[in-house]
Scaffold this motif. Structure first.
Motif, PDB file in Angstrom:
ATOM      1  N   UNK A 251      41.934 -67.457  23.448  1.00 38.41           N
ATOM      2  CA  UNK A 251      42.892 -67.954  22.520  1.00 38.41           C
ATOM      3  C   UNK A 251      43.852 -67.159  22.124  1.00 38.41           C
ATOM      4  N   UNK A 252      45.127 -67.339  22.260  1.00 38.16           N
ATOM      5  CA  UNK A 252      46.278 -66.857  21.679  1.00 38.16           C
ATOM      6  C   UNK A 252      46.818 -67.347  20.512  1.00 38.16           C
ATOM      7  N   UNK A 253      46.855 -66.909  19.504  1.00 40.03           N
ATOM      8  CA  UNK A 253      47.330 -67.356  18.225  1.00 40.03           C
ATOM      9  C   UNK A 253      48.651 -66.833  17.881  1.00 40.03           C
ATOM     10  N   UNK A 254      49.567 -68.034  17.576  1.00 38.27           N
ATOM     11  CA  UNK A 254      50.906 -67.272  17.226  1.00 38.27           C
ATOM     12  C   UNK A 254      50.811 -67.610  15.654  1.00 38.27           C
ATOM     13  N   UNK A 255      51.363 -66.367  15.155  1.00 38.91           N
ATOM     14  CA  UNK A 255      51.303 -66.552  13.465  1.00 38.91           C
ATOM     15  C   UNK A 255      52.614 -65.874  12.942  1.00 38.91           C
ATOM     16  N   UNK A 256      53.114 -66.804  12.062  1.00 36.99           N
ATOM     17  CA  UNK A 256      54.400 -66.061  11.481  1.00 36.99           C
ATOM     18  C   UNK A 256      54.007 -65.214  10.298  1.00 36.99           C
ATOM     19  N   UNK A 257      54.653 -64.149  10.080  1.00 32.88           N
ATOM     20  CA  UNK A 257      54.229 -63.157   9.006  1.00 32.88           C
ATOM     21  C   UNK A 257      55.300 -62.595   8.373  1.00 32.88           C
ATOM     22  N   UNK A 258      55.089 -61.823   7.269  1.00 32.13           N
ATOM     23  CA  UNK A 258      55.989 -61.022   6.632  1.00 32.13           C
ATOM     24  C   UNK A 258      55.863 -59.269   7.013  1.00 32.13           C
ATOM     25  N   UNK A 259      57.006 -58.781   6.842  1.00 31.31           N
ATOM     26  CA  UNK A 259      56.827 -57.208   7.338  1.00 31.31           C
ATOM     27  C   UNK A 259      56.541 -56.565   5.876  1.00 31.31           C
ATOM     28  N   UNK A 260      55.293 -55.820   5.729  1.00 26.64           N
ATOM     29  CA  UNK A 260      55.102 -54.975   4.750  1.00 26.64           C
ATOM     30  C   UNK A 260      55.514 -53.670   5.096  1.00 26.64           C
TER      31      UNK A 260
ATOM     32  N   UNK B 123      46.407 -72.017  23.134  1.00 25.42           N
ATOM     33  CA  UNK B 123      47.523 -71.332  22.426  1.00 25.42           C
ATOM     34  C   UNK B 123      47.420 -72.144  21.220  1.00 25.42           C
ATOM     35  N   UNK B 124      47.314 -71.287  20.228  1.00 18.76           N
ATOM     36  CA  UNK B 124      47.609 -72.142  18.794  1.00 18.76           C
ATOM     37  C   UNK B 124      48.777 -71.672  18.157  1.00 18.76           C
ATOM     38  N   UNK B 125      49.842 -72.894  18.004  1.00 21.33           N
ATOM     39  CA  UNK B 125      51.124 -72.650  17.519  1.00 21.33           C
ATOM     40  C   UNK B 125      50.950 -72.724  15.906  1.00 21.33           C
ATOM     41  N   UNK B 126      51.922 -71.726  15.396  1.00 17.56           N
ATOM     42  CA  UNK B 126      52.137 -71.513  14.085  1.00 17.56           C
ATOM     43  C   UNK B 126      53.396 -72.058  13.462  1.00 17.56           C
ATOM     44  N   UNK B 127      53.987 -71.449  12.323  1.00 16.06           N
ATOM     45  CA  UNK B 127      55.143 -72.098  11.936  1.00 16.06           C
ATOM     46  C   UNK B 127      56.175 -71.269  12.953  1.00 16.06           C
ATOM     47  N   UNK B 128      57.050 -72.279  13.236  1.00 15.89           N
ATOM     48  CA  UNK B 128      58.032 -72.158  14.429  1.00 15.89           C
ATOM     49  C   UNK B 128      57.662 -72.284  15.652  1.00 15.89           C
ATOM     50  N   UNK B 129      56.507 -72.756  15.978  1.00 12.10           N
ATOM     51  CA  UNK B 129      56.037 -72.832  17.303  1.00 12.10           C
ATOM     52  C   UNK B 129      55.106 -74.225  17.173  1.00 12.10           C
ATOM     53  N   UNK B 130      55.834 -75.279  16.885  1.00 12.35           N
ATOM     54  CA  UNK B 130      55.071 -76.412  16.710  1.00 12.35           C
ATOM     55  C   UNK B 130      54.790 -77.034  18.063  1.00 12.35           C
ATOM     56  N   UNK B 131      55.547 -76.738  19.212  1.00 10.40           N
ATOM     57  CA  UNK B 131      55.311 -77.148  20.425  1.00 10.40           C
ATOM     58  C   UNK B 131      55.694 -76.159  21.563  1.00 10.40           C
ATOM     59  N   UNK B 132      55.096 -76.244  22.642  1.00 11.00           N
ATOM     60  CA  UNK B 132      55.638 -75.420  23.826  1.00 11.00           C
ATOM     61  C   UNK B 132      56.672 -76.125  24.689  1.00 11.00           C
ATOM     62  N   UNK B 133      57.848 -75.392  24.687  1.00 10.69           N
ATOM     63  CA  UNK B 133      58.927 -76.528  25.450  1.00 10.69           C
ATOM     64  C   UNK B 133      58.787 -76.136  26.887  1.00 10.69           C
ATOM     65  N   UNK B 134      58.111 -75.190  27.321  1.00  9.63           N
ATOM     66  CA  UNK B 134      57.989 -74.932  28.696  1.00  9.63           C
ATOM     67  C   UNK B 134      56.424 -75.457  29.314  1.00  9.63           C
TER      68      UNK B 134
ATOM     69  N   UNK C 188      37.500 -65.247  23.182  1.00 11.41           N
ATOM     70  CA  UNK C 188      38.359 -63.979  23.282  1.00 11.41           C
ATOM     71  C   UNK C 188      39.781 -64.514  22.597  1.00 11.41           C
ATOM     72  N   UNK C 189      39.878 -63.755  21.469  1.00  9.58           N
ATOM     73  CA  UNK C 189      41.028 -64.281  20.566  1.00  9.58           C
ATOM     74  C   UNK C 189      41.983 -63.014  20.171  1.00  9.58           C
ATOM     75  N   UNK C 190      43.350 -63.153  20.487  1.00 12.89           N
ATOM     76  CA  UNK C 190      44.179 -62.256  19.973  1.00 12.89           C
ATOM     77  C   UNK C 190      45.451 -63.199  19.168  1.00 12.89           C
ATOM     78  N   UNK C 191      46.177 -62.461  18.438  1.00 12.41           N
ATOM     79  CA  UNK C 191      47.136 -62.813  17.582  1.00 12.41           C
ATOM     80  C   UNK C 191      48.585 -62.409  17.985  1.00 12.41           C
ATOM     81  N   UNK C 192      49.527 -62.971  18.206  1.00 12.56           N
ATOM     82  CA  UNK C 192      50.844 -62.774  18.631  1.00 12.56           C
ATOM     83  C   UNK C 192      51.687 -62.927  17.227  1.00 12.56           C
ATOM     84  N   UNK C 193      52.014 -62.082  16.561  1.00  8.11           N
ATOM     85  CA  UNK C 193      52.457 -62.290  15.174  1.00  8.11           C
ATOM     86  C   UNK C 193      54.174 -62.207  15.315  1.00  8.11           C
ATOM     87  N   UNK C 194      54.779 -63.063  14.695  1.00  5.12           N
ATOM     88  CA  UNK C 194      56.271 -63.068  14.642  1.00  5.12           C
ATOM     89  C   UNK C 194      56.771 -62.834  13.144  1.00  5.12           C
ATOM     90  N   UNK C 195      57.515 -61.612  13.173  1.00  5.22           N
ATOM     91  CA  UNK C 195      58.208 -61.335  11.674  1.00  5.22           C
ATOM     92  C   UNK C 195      59.178 -62.263  11.324  1.00  5.22           C
TER      93      UNK C 195
END
Length: 249
Positions: free
Chosen positions: A81-90, A6-17, A200-207
């Motif tokens: 790889x699950x990549x967590x990304x902070x994003x803006x909404x268009x 898991x690649x943590x992005x802005x807002x996910x600098x660590x996994x609490x669980x 095998x890579x996917x993004x989980x984007x957080x608006x």
């Protein structure tokens, strides 16, 4: 055998669980990764966690050593790889706090080391990037959202911009004309490098916010932080339910 990172992005600098078992410093032909690899267990399943921006969130998007990060994960035996990304909404239907599972990406970055090929004399190599995200892993994330009872936008086009500044309103209008739904600064070259390595890579984007010009006023960092906190809480819940599914539980 699958091994998840898991690649943590802005807002996910660590996994609490994450129950941490080991931290491993890696060296690669491309330099040092953003941080040591954190080995641990989530729900009894082994996971490797890597904070993209470093443990203190000190590495800006354009300075992340994406090559070293992805190479190190491959060397650690990672398959998914699950990549967590902070994003803006268009797309304004995607309100702040929404989780999005992008299925396409457009690369607007420049000056980043974007490939493992070409650094040594070898035949020209091309990868198929028609579908930039791994559909099998996207299905795992969709199932995790369902199990967790979380709303998830199941598709969208991610516009990867250079950063670290936010975009102008005119730039966002251009991205919208190009077909982008969300905008972020870390989606590329990470996704392409993963494909080159056969991950095998996917993004989980957080608006985290509406993109420039989509609402009145300027982008407020305190508001972004608030939405990131709520969005990443949902992302953690989703991951808790998705990880067992990846391992067949």
């Amino acid at each position: 055998m699958k091994t998840l990172a898991i690649i943590g992005g802005s807002g996910l600098t660590h996994l609490r669980n994450l129950t941490v078992r080991e931290r491993r410093v890696m060296r690669t032909p491309y330099g040092e990764p953003s941080a040591p690899m954190v080995y641990g267990l989530v729900g009894g399943h082994e996971v490797i966690f890597l904070p993209r921006h470093g443990h203190g969130h000190t590495i800006p998007p354009h300075s992340v050593n994406y090559q070293a990060n992805m190479w190190a994960l491959k060397e650690c035996g990672v398959s998914d790889v699950i990549a967590v990304n902070a994003v803006g909404a268009i797309n304004t239907a995607l309100a702040p706090g929404t989780l999005v599972l992008p299925d396409q990406i457009i690369d607007y970055t420049y000056g980043r080391a974007h490939t493992f090929f070409g650094s040594h004399p070898e035949p020209v190599t091309h990868i198929d990037f028609t579908h930039p995200y791994c559909e099998a892993l996207r299905e795992v994330l969709r199932d995790g959202a369902s199990r967790a009872g979380l709303a998830l936008a199941p598709r969208g086009t991610y516009a990867a911009t250079q950063g670290p500044r936010f975009e102008t309103a005119a730039e966002i209008r251009k991205l919208e004309r190009d077909g982008a739904d969300i905008v972020g600064m870390t989606g590329m070259p990470e996704a392409a490098l993963a494909r080159e390595l056969g991950l095998c890579y996917a993004s989980l984007s957080v608006v985290a916010n509406y993109a420039a010009g989509k609402v009145e006023g300027e982008i407020d960092l305190r508001t972004i932080e608030r939405h990131l906190e709520s969005g990443t809480t949902k992302a953690r819940m989703l991951l808790e339910h998705a990880i067992p599914r990846l391992y067949g539980a």
